[in-house]
Enzyme design. Structure first.
Site, short mmCIF file in Angstrom:
data_model
loop_
_atom_site.label_atom_id
_atom_site.label_comp_id
_atom_site.label_asym_id
_atom_site.label_seq_id
_atom_site.Cartn_x
_atom_site.Cartn_y
_atom_site.Cartn_z
N ASP A 1 1.78 -0.97 4.53
CA ASP A 1 2.12 0.23 3.89
C ASP A 1 3.65 0.05 3.29
O ASP A 1 4.73 -0.25 4.28
CB ASP A 1 2.16 1.35 4.88
CG ASP A 1 0.77 1.55 5.37
OD1 ASP A 1 -0.30 0.93 4.73
OD2 ASP A 1 0.58 2.54 6.15
N HIS B 1 0.79 -1.33 -0.07
CA HIS B 1 -0.01 -0.16 -0.19
C HIS B 1 0.99 1.22 0.19
O HIS B 1 1.61 1.60 1.22
CB HIS B 1 -0.87 0.13 1.24
CG HIS B 1 -1.88 1.36 1.37
ND1 HIS B 1 -3.04 1.36 0.45
CD2 HIS B 1 -1.70 2.28 1.99
CE1 HIS B 1 -3.44 2.76 0.67
NE2 HIS B 1 -2.78 3.00 1.81
N ASP C 1 -7.75 1.64 2.41
CA ASP C 1 -7.49 2.47 3.34
C ASP C 1 -8.09 3.64 3.51
O ASP C 1 -8.20 4.59 4.41
CB ASP C 1 -6.03 2.90 3.23
CG ASP C 1 -5.35 3.71 4.49
OD1 ASP C 1 -6.05 3.45 5.34
OD2 ASP C 1 -4.36 4.33 4.26
N HIS D 1 -6.45 9.70 -0.13
CA HIS D 1 -6.78 9.53 1.04
C HIS D 1 -6.12 10.11 2.09
O HIS D 1 -6.40 10.18 3.31
CB HIS D 1 -7.54 8.36 1.39
CG HIS D 1 -6.29 7.00 1.44
ND1 HIS D 1 -6.07 6.53 0.15
CD2 HIS D 1 -5.38 6.68 2.29
CE1 HIS D 1 -5.07 5.61 0.44
NE2 HIS D 1 -4.68 5.81 1.62
N ASP E 1 0.96 5.07 0.03
CA ASP E 1 0.35 6.54 -0.20
C ASP E 1 1.05 7.57 -0.98
O ASP E 1 2.34 7.83 -0.63
CB ASP E 1 0.38 6.89 1.17
CG ASP E 1 -0.62 5.90 2.10
OD1 ASP E 1 -1.80 6.05 1.80
OD2 ASP E 1 -0.16 5.66 2.96
ZN ZN Z 1 -3.05 4.88 2.65
#
Ligand code: ZN
Length: 1152
Positions: free
Chosen positions: A430, A179, A293, A573, A181
């Site tokens: 993550d 994941h 998420d 997000h 970000d």
């Molecule tokens: Zn995230």
């Protein structure tokens, strides 16, 4: 000589005031002796003394100014003359009687009323298709008692019968993922450099090393960034991995967008950006949506994925009690149906993950202590460990039997929560898999476990690595459903998954408001992008016909793409949610600002081109822009500064741009250098204007900035050329000037400043009005009630500012969580300074209360702004700690059963119910564009120009949280509070609507629809008329047409021209394609309320593509899916197209 006289005069005035002051002072000193003096009289004397003191101070200041000016004059500074003139211009008339009722002449405005033909409202009047699980009822049903569920703390003990798998073995699909970000603790670029490129580089070599390995990836922003660095051979290797199914792209959006505060148009945009990139570079079409998420989930996303052609989706962050409830009823997999669906066409297959988190401890089964031992990144010696204090160990021949059995037990328990004996287990977290060892440890150890399991026939298990779509394919096979068909045997569920709580009363309703400055900036930038996209597509198409044209098509497309990607990135997000680190927020904002400035330039250039009379004569010179931008921001964290138009006796051109699909007649306000002006419409007629002062502070106005308002008429999707010039005082009979009243001012004297009369009065109740409504204010300057003039009906509408503190516990509110210390407290406003400006076109009340500059505006306009009350707040809470400020509107609307309505992504209205069994913070929901409450007679709506959190805590109330300043982290990984607050502006409209006497009763349903007027007011707020002033230094312009409209005729009221977006030919190539994506959205609306203030007809969603655009025209159209991945058929341009209510149709069109 004259100036010295003035100086003497002012000095004398000062002496007189001083003597008076001494007299009053002595009177007040002796006050105690006059015991029979009434308290009121003492108060009056006291307040007079204060005012004289203030006057004295002010006159000292004036004398100082005069002294300074005289000095400057002596040094030959010519600007000082103007300053002196202003200082002496003020005619003081302290003794002049102040009229008791000050009211300008308000012209009665006639508003167009839209008739809704019989049968055109059947959508809202017919109950939607049925469902098996209705989330609104689920909330009524769940006790929310949070008992301890054992190892699965938030759930229940799971038992199973091994014979379940006798006939059909349990299928285990283990999905490795990372994941990533695109910005959170680090910036996008820092994450890319430090982790993401290693993850993706490893992916290629580690998957190639063993064809049984699988991996999947979601965020195209990172993926495309990595792609730029690859050579052709590496790109070929990646394409082969995609083709073989070893590597899957899921969702394929630019980011994994937030689903609460993002607007639907930005959600679609960011998906198109990702899918277009994939089409150009990889040639793949994602099949499954992946959202592990985002902090709560919206059905809008399910609808979009469905219409984009995806077959499945997965969600994760859902309230723990809701997960438990759905697990108990085996409803964690369902067909997500839209609340408004009438025919079942929106059903989207959705998998909800059952446990607390998406990390490995919470994905293999219910017991995190056990699952953590199967995360082989946490092997001893590494940086991550297991908080349950039992670390994983490498799998060996000695321990594999025992380890495999324990793991299988977890898999079986997890499988028992679902219907089809296929279990999805995800393996990642993550930014995982950035080191080669992690790949070897995870894949190597799991291979041993799976080989062992699969070799035990009496275990009845088949375990393998897979991707998300492998899981859904296996599930379809088990369900006996053809590939890509909707699986049968699953419940239909409707509703949404807000407000999310991950544990206890930790509700994630704080982020609905966190960093509101940037939530507002996002919306302004989105509107600018849409305006630029549409004008650019039109201008480019026309420029193709002109061989000699120097229209800068490629340069402008490059600018637009920068803006598209900056906004797409911000829908992430941890971006628009306000949950990134301070420096990450700044990084995003700089990108948005850059993109927005790009869009403003594109708009100015394209508007000029479209209006140019002779396009063959149009010459683009990047160093000379003929038109300026409407406003500018000096930095990413500053409020916009309006462009002030320097006026001359020669007219200056101002182009007005209406990006909506219906003609607009509404008030436009320009910032200019002169008070006496003449504005002419495109036909050369002088229009009525209202000049307002520009206030430098409470009582002082600028002498070189004024605001000029007028009613502008601009065609649908069109441009109008207005001119403005400076004239002599008193020569323009159409010019009006407002009357200004100040309360609680420093001085008591009333003055005349040029054409402006400024009265200073003692506090009283007052009102402002237009021809439709009258808004009454308390003597504290806040709205008290609204009267509709037509029926004389009065509704209590009280505006109040309130504050929340943080709970006195270890865990406090932060960027994500809202943990208030009880109900809000009223903010004491004291005796605020109030400025009331009443004009023929616009009246405003400005109140200055602690933390808020609150402006209420009533327009006397034929447009939608004339039907609602505008509220503009500038909020600044930088001096506060653990403080949240909200605006509360308290009305006498009798909304029953705690029911209120908030929008989801500006796309649909969801019914809410105040739940007393839940804590206060659980009852806050995202308000992205609109919220309303209603009773049998009236509906009260709040329209917002930015996403914020809000609720209706008591009957008749609606409130929105404006800003929050929180000094601590809330333990969700951000590791900081929210302390970077800014002076932030907020725009709202409030609308009070009366139900039509012949309105049909609507069926009881879990959602609502905006009225047509509500919908139009919201669009007006989100996409204000765009002002394009002639550049300062440009004295002559080539001849311009007075008007331009792209449309042959206005679109019907229910159709919204969502976008016209020119496509790229290839990644990195800025030559515009001949094809543009046309997106048309049909609203569904509630016809119970009158529709007026705009001109359009209602057609039942019908139009023809041939007849839609006038210049350029649509010459070819293909119907396509919402993110342009699947073209279906060529559309006959002459046949009427029908869009169903609530739906968005997409076409690829050729323009020429
Ligand atoms: Zn995230």
């Amino acid at each position: 000589m004259k100036k010295y006289m003035a100086l003497m005069g002012a000095a004398m005035f000062g002496v007189v005031c001083f003597s008076l002051y001494l007299m009053m002072e002595s009177a007040s000193m002796n006050q105690s002796r006059y015991t029979d003096l009434g308290k009121d009289e003492v108060d009056v004397i006291d307040s007079k003394i204060h005012q004289i003191e203030a006057d004295l101070q002010k006159n000292h200041k004036s004398i100082d100014v005069i002294k300074e000016v005289v000095g400057q004059l002596a040094q030959g500074d010519s600007r000082a003359l103007e300053k002196l003139k202003n200082a002496l211009d003020i005619e003081v008339h302290g003794d002049a009687p102040v009229p008791s009722r000050i009211k300008p002449n308000i012209t009665a405005i006639s508003r167009n009323v839209v008739r809704v033909p019989e049968g055109m409202c059947s959508f809202a009047e017919t109950p939607p298709a049925g469902t098996d699980v209705q989330m609104l009822n689920v909330f009524d049903h769940i006790p929310f008692d949070n008992p301890n569920g054992g190892v699965w703390k938030q759930g229940f003990p799971i038992s199973y019968d091994v014979s379940t798998w006798q006939d059909k073995p349990l299928k285990v699909i283990l999905v490795p993922h990372s994941h990533c970000d695109p910005g959170w603790i680090k910036t996008f670029e820092a994450y890319y450099r430090d982790q993401v490129r290693h993850i993706l580089n490893n992916m290629v070599t580690k998957l190639e090393a063993d064809s049984s390995r699988k991996f999947m990836y979601a965020e195209i922003s990172f993926f495309s960034r990595w792609w730029q660095e690859l050579d052709e051979s590496m790109k070929g290797r990646v394409r082969r991995l995609v083709k073989s199914g070893q590597f899957e792209i899921v969702t394929g959006g630019w980011v994994m967008n937030d689903e609460a505060v993002s607007h639907y148009s930005a959600m679609i945009d960011q998906m198109i950006e990702g899918h277009q990139w994939l089409e150009h570079e990889l040639g793949v079409k994602p099949k499954s949506g992946w959202a592990i998420d985002p902090f709560g989930h919206s059905p809008t996303m399910a609808y979009f994925l469905k219409r984009m052609g995806l077959k499945n989706m997965l969600i994760q962050r859902v309230h723990y009690s809701v997960k438990k409830y759905l697990a108990q009823t085996k409803n964690l997999e369902f067909l997500w149906r839209q609340n408004w669906d009438h025919d079942g066409s929106t059903d989207m297959f959705c998998h909800m993950m059952p446990f607390y988190s998406y990390d490995v401890p919470h994905t293999c089964g219910p017991d995190p202590k056990i699952c953590c031992q199967y995360d082989f990144k946490r092997l001893p010696g590494g940086r991550v460990t297991c908080p349950w204090r039992v670390p994983p160990v490498p799998i060996t021949n000695n321990n594999v039997a025992q380890k495999a059995e324990i793991l299988l037990d977890q898999y079986r328990k997890k499988a028992s929560l679902y219907r089809n004996n296929v279990v999805l287990v995800i393996l990642g977290d993550d930014f995982r898999y950035d080191k080669p060892e992690e790949w070897e440890n995870q894949f190597g150890n799991y291979k041993k476990l799976f080989d062992y399991m699969n070799a035990k026939p009496d275990w009845h298990v088949q375990a393998q690595f897979g991707t998300l779509s492998d899981y859904f394919d296996a599930l379809r096979e088990r369900a006996g459903t053809e590939a890509d068909d909707t699986p049968t045997g699953y419940p239909r569920l409707a509703g949404d998954f807000f407000t999310y709580a991950d544990r206890d009363d930790h509700y994630w309703s704080g982020y609905f408001t966190s960093r509101p400055f940037y939530k507002h900036l996002d919306r302004v930038a989105e509107s600018n992008l849409r305006k630029a996209e549409v004008l650019y597509s039109l201008a480019t198409a026309l420029s193709r016909k002109q061989a000699s044209s120097t229209f800068p098509a490629s340069a402008m497309l490059e600018k637009i793409i920068v803006a598209r990607r900056s906004l797409a990135l911000f829908q992430h997000h941890d971006a628009i949610t306000g949950t990134g680190k301070d420096h990450v927020v700044i990084d995003y904002a700089n990108m948005i600002l850059n993109g927005m400035q790009n869009c403003k330039t594109v708009i100015s250039v394209c508007a000029h081109y479209l209006l140019a009379k002779d396009k063959s004569q149009y010459a683009h010179d990047p160093s000379t822009l003929y038109f300026d931008v409407d406003e500018q921001r000096v930095a990413q964290d500053s409020l916009p500064q309006k462009t002030v138009i320097k006026l001359l006796p020669e007219p200056r051109t101002v182009i007005l741009y209406n990006s909506l699909s219906q003609e607009r007649s509404d008030i436009v306000r320009l910032y200019v250098s002169e008070p006496f002006v003449e504005v002419k419409d495109p036909l050369g007629n002088v229009v009525q204007t209202q000049t307002d002062l520009f206030w430098m502070n409470n009582e002082e106005s600028s002498s070189d900035i004024y605001k000029v308002s007028f009613v502008a008429q601009v065609p649908a999707l069109g441009l109008s050329k207005y001119t403005i010039r400076k004239v002599q005082e008193g020569t323009n009979p159409s010019a009006t000037f407002p009357v200004i009243v100040m309360y609680n001012a420093q001085s008591t004297t009333s003055i005349t400043r040029g054409p402006f009369k400024i009265f200073r009065k003692i506090t009283e109740e007052f009102s402002i009005e237009n021809s439709d409504m009258k808004v009454q204010f308390s003597n504290g300057g806040m709205i008290k009630s609204i009267t509709t003039v037509k029926d004389g009906q009065v509704n209590q509408v009280q505006v109040q500012f309130v504050k929340y503190g943080t709970i006195n516990a270890k865990e406090k509110s932060g960027a994500y969580l809202f943990l208030p210390n009880g109900p809000a407290q009223n903010i004491d406003v004291g005796n605020p300074f109030i400025r009331v400006v009443q004009g023929a076109l616009m009246s405003e009340v400005h109140v200055f209360i602690p933390h808020v500059e609150h402006t209420v505006r009533v327009c006397n306009s034929p447009g939608t702004s004339g039907s609602s009350v505008g509220i503009h707040n500038i909020v600044d809470i930088r001096g506060e700690s653990n403080y949240e400020i909200a605006m509360r509107l308290m009305t006498d609307i009798q909304n029953s059963d705690g029911q209120f309505f908030t929008d989801l992504n500006g796309f649909q209205m969801q019914k809410r119910k105040m739940q007393r069994k839940l804590p206060l913070q659980a009852n806050f929901y995202p308000i992205s564009t609109m919220a309303y409450i209603q009773d049998g007679q009236s509906r009260f709506s709040v329209m917002t120009a930015q996403s914020l959190g809000g609720s209706s805590l008591k009957t008749g109330w609606l409130e929105v949280v404006l800003d929050r300043r929180l000094m601590q982290d809330d333990n969700r990984g951000l590791m900081q509070g929210v302390k970077d607050n800014k002076r932030t502006d907020y725009q709202f409209r409030i609308l009070l609507e009366r139900k039509l006497s012949d309105a049909k009763p609507l069926p009881t349903q879990p959602m609502g629809y905006p009225s047509l007027l509500g919908q139009m007011s919201s669009l007006d707020l989100l996409h204000p008329m765009h002002i394009i002033p002639q550049s300062q230094h440009v004295t002559t312009l080539t001849p311009l047409e007075p008007q331009y409209s792209a449309l042959t005729a206005d679109l019907p009221c229910e159709l919204h021209f969502l976008n016209l977006r020119t496509l790229q030919i290839a990644e990195g190539d800025f030559t515009p394609s001949q094809t543009a994506a046309l997106l048309v959205h049909r609203f569904a609306f509630d016809c119970s309320y009158p529709a007026y203030g705009f001109k359009c007809s209602i057609s039942g969603g019908q139009f023809t593509l041939e007849g839609m655009l006038k210049s350029p025209r649509i010459t070819k159209a293909t119907s396509t899916s919402l993110s342009l991945m699947y073209d279906s058929h060529n559309v006959d341009l002459t046949t009427a197209v029908q869009i169903h209510p609530m739906e968005i149709n997409a076409y690829k069109v050729h323009l020429s």
